[in-house]
Design an enzyme around this catalytic site. Sequence first.
Site, PDB file in Angstrom:
ATOM      1  N   ALA A   1       0.862  -1.184   0.000  1.00 15.19           N
ATOM      2  CA  ALA A   1       0.000   0.000   0.000  1.00 15.19           C
ATOM      3  C   ALA A   1       0.901   1.238   0.000  1.00 15.19           C
ATOM      4  CB  ALA A   1      -0.903   0.005   1.225  1.00 15.19           C
ATOM      5  N   LYS A   2       0.327   2.393  -0.262  1.00 12.92           N
ATOM      6  CA  LYS A   2       1.065   3.655  -0.184  1.00 12.92           C
ATOM      7  C   LYS A   2       0.044   4.771  -0.116  1.00 12.92           C
ATOM      8  CE  LYS A   2       5.478   4.835  -0.360  1.00 12.92           C
ATOM      9  NZ  LYS A   2       6.530   4.094   0.309  1.00 12.92           N
ATOM     10  N   GLY A   3       0.412   5.883   0.497  1.00 15.90           N
ATOM     11  CA  GLY A   3      -0.543   6.971   0.577  1.00 15.90           C
ATOM     12  C   GLY A   3       0.094   8.267   0.990  1.00 15.90           C
TER      13      GLY A   3
ATOM     14  N   ASP B   1       7.000   8.005   5.804  1.00 17.05           N
ATOM     15  CA  ASP B   1       7.635   8.136   4.498  1.00 17.05           C
ATOM     16  C   ASP B   1       8.139   9.576   4.415  1.00 17.05           C
ATOM     17  OD1 ASP B   1       8.073   8.224   1.591  1.00 17.05           O
ATOM     18  OD2 ASP B   1       6.921   6.387   1.513  1.00 17.05           O
TER      19      ASP B   1
END
Length: 411
Positions: free
Chosen positions: A101-103, A142
Amino acid sequence: MNALVATNRNFKLAARLLELDSKLERSLLIPFREIKVECTIPKDDGSLASFVGFRVQHDNARGPMKGGIRYHPEVDPDEVNALAQLMTWKTAVANIPYGGAKGGIGCDPGELSVSELERLTRVFTQKIHDLIGIHTDVPAPDMGTGPQTMAWILDEYSKFHGYSPAVVTGKPTDLGGSLGRDAATGRGVLFATEALLNEHGKSISGQRFVIQGFGNVGSWAAQLIHESGGKIVAVSDISGAVKNSKGLDIPSLLNHVKEKRGVKGFHGGDPIDPTSILVEDCDILIPAALGGVINRENANDIKAKFIIEAANHPTDPEADEILSKKGVVILPDIYANSGGVTVSYFEWVQNIQGFLWDEEKVNNELRTYMTKGFKDVKEMCKTHNCDLRMGAFTLGVNRVARATVLRGWEA
């Protein structure tokens, strides 16, 4: 070539080598869910400001989805999609039970006060709290976020679901963060480099290193390589670059960077043009900054025999071809920089068990995972007669494909 095009290209090459069914191949590429939310907060001056937050959840065949949350003004949906997909393959290569996942939020964290960042983080969490979770999707820091951001997410999430330290990783140790997490990606780079050099009958001691990027990953990698007897001859960061062919004094450089917020002006070496850092004479080049820095323009001039990809996607596919013709060995990002997510997994395990490990155990377990990971990648290289990048991609894609089929999800 942007990150999404390159990631899709590598995936398709791996799928071809694995002879995957075309329907299965298609379903593995499509994200599980893409979330986009508006986050409106009162600013300190009383005015309202709106930001767009998002989360791409790529795949959960092997376990909960895992990936960072970034705060950055130019958050490109294509890049986030690519990074979410990359996390799916990376967690599979590391053999930890996660998907990708990433956001993030499209904002400039430097322009916001601490209280504005806190309000923004809490509103974002309120909007997505029922779509993340200990066994669903576990965010991490991040670009532009850190342990404090994770603490706010944990607190806001816990208001809805009860105290849940395992819902995020990269937390402050006082709230259940793992010892050794700060150094994990850099330490993973060290273990990955050791495994690769070992394969070639060499060790870190006496090798000459150049490191591009001196943030968390680059500085930890430099410190640990220096302690292992490696000679770091040049480093660069946003502020500039410095070189010393006899080897930089890394402890002094770290102190300088702490004081001056950059390598520029360090007296233990000569200043050089930061753009030339990648083509400096060395045995091992470690790009630990941005993506796409090694491209067809500079690939011919690279003098290193080994490239360890500590950054995400630092090498363009065109550069890959040029370098492999020159006999340069590239250790790909989805293996080389997986130390961070591996120790995030250890943090999640500790939180679920309610039992904290000491730092020695964390580092020993990380070494075990990185060493085993390299062996697994090499096995795939032998099976499919391919380079390390394709070895890692086929390993990751194959593990996800097998889980997908076993769960009866293939179209």
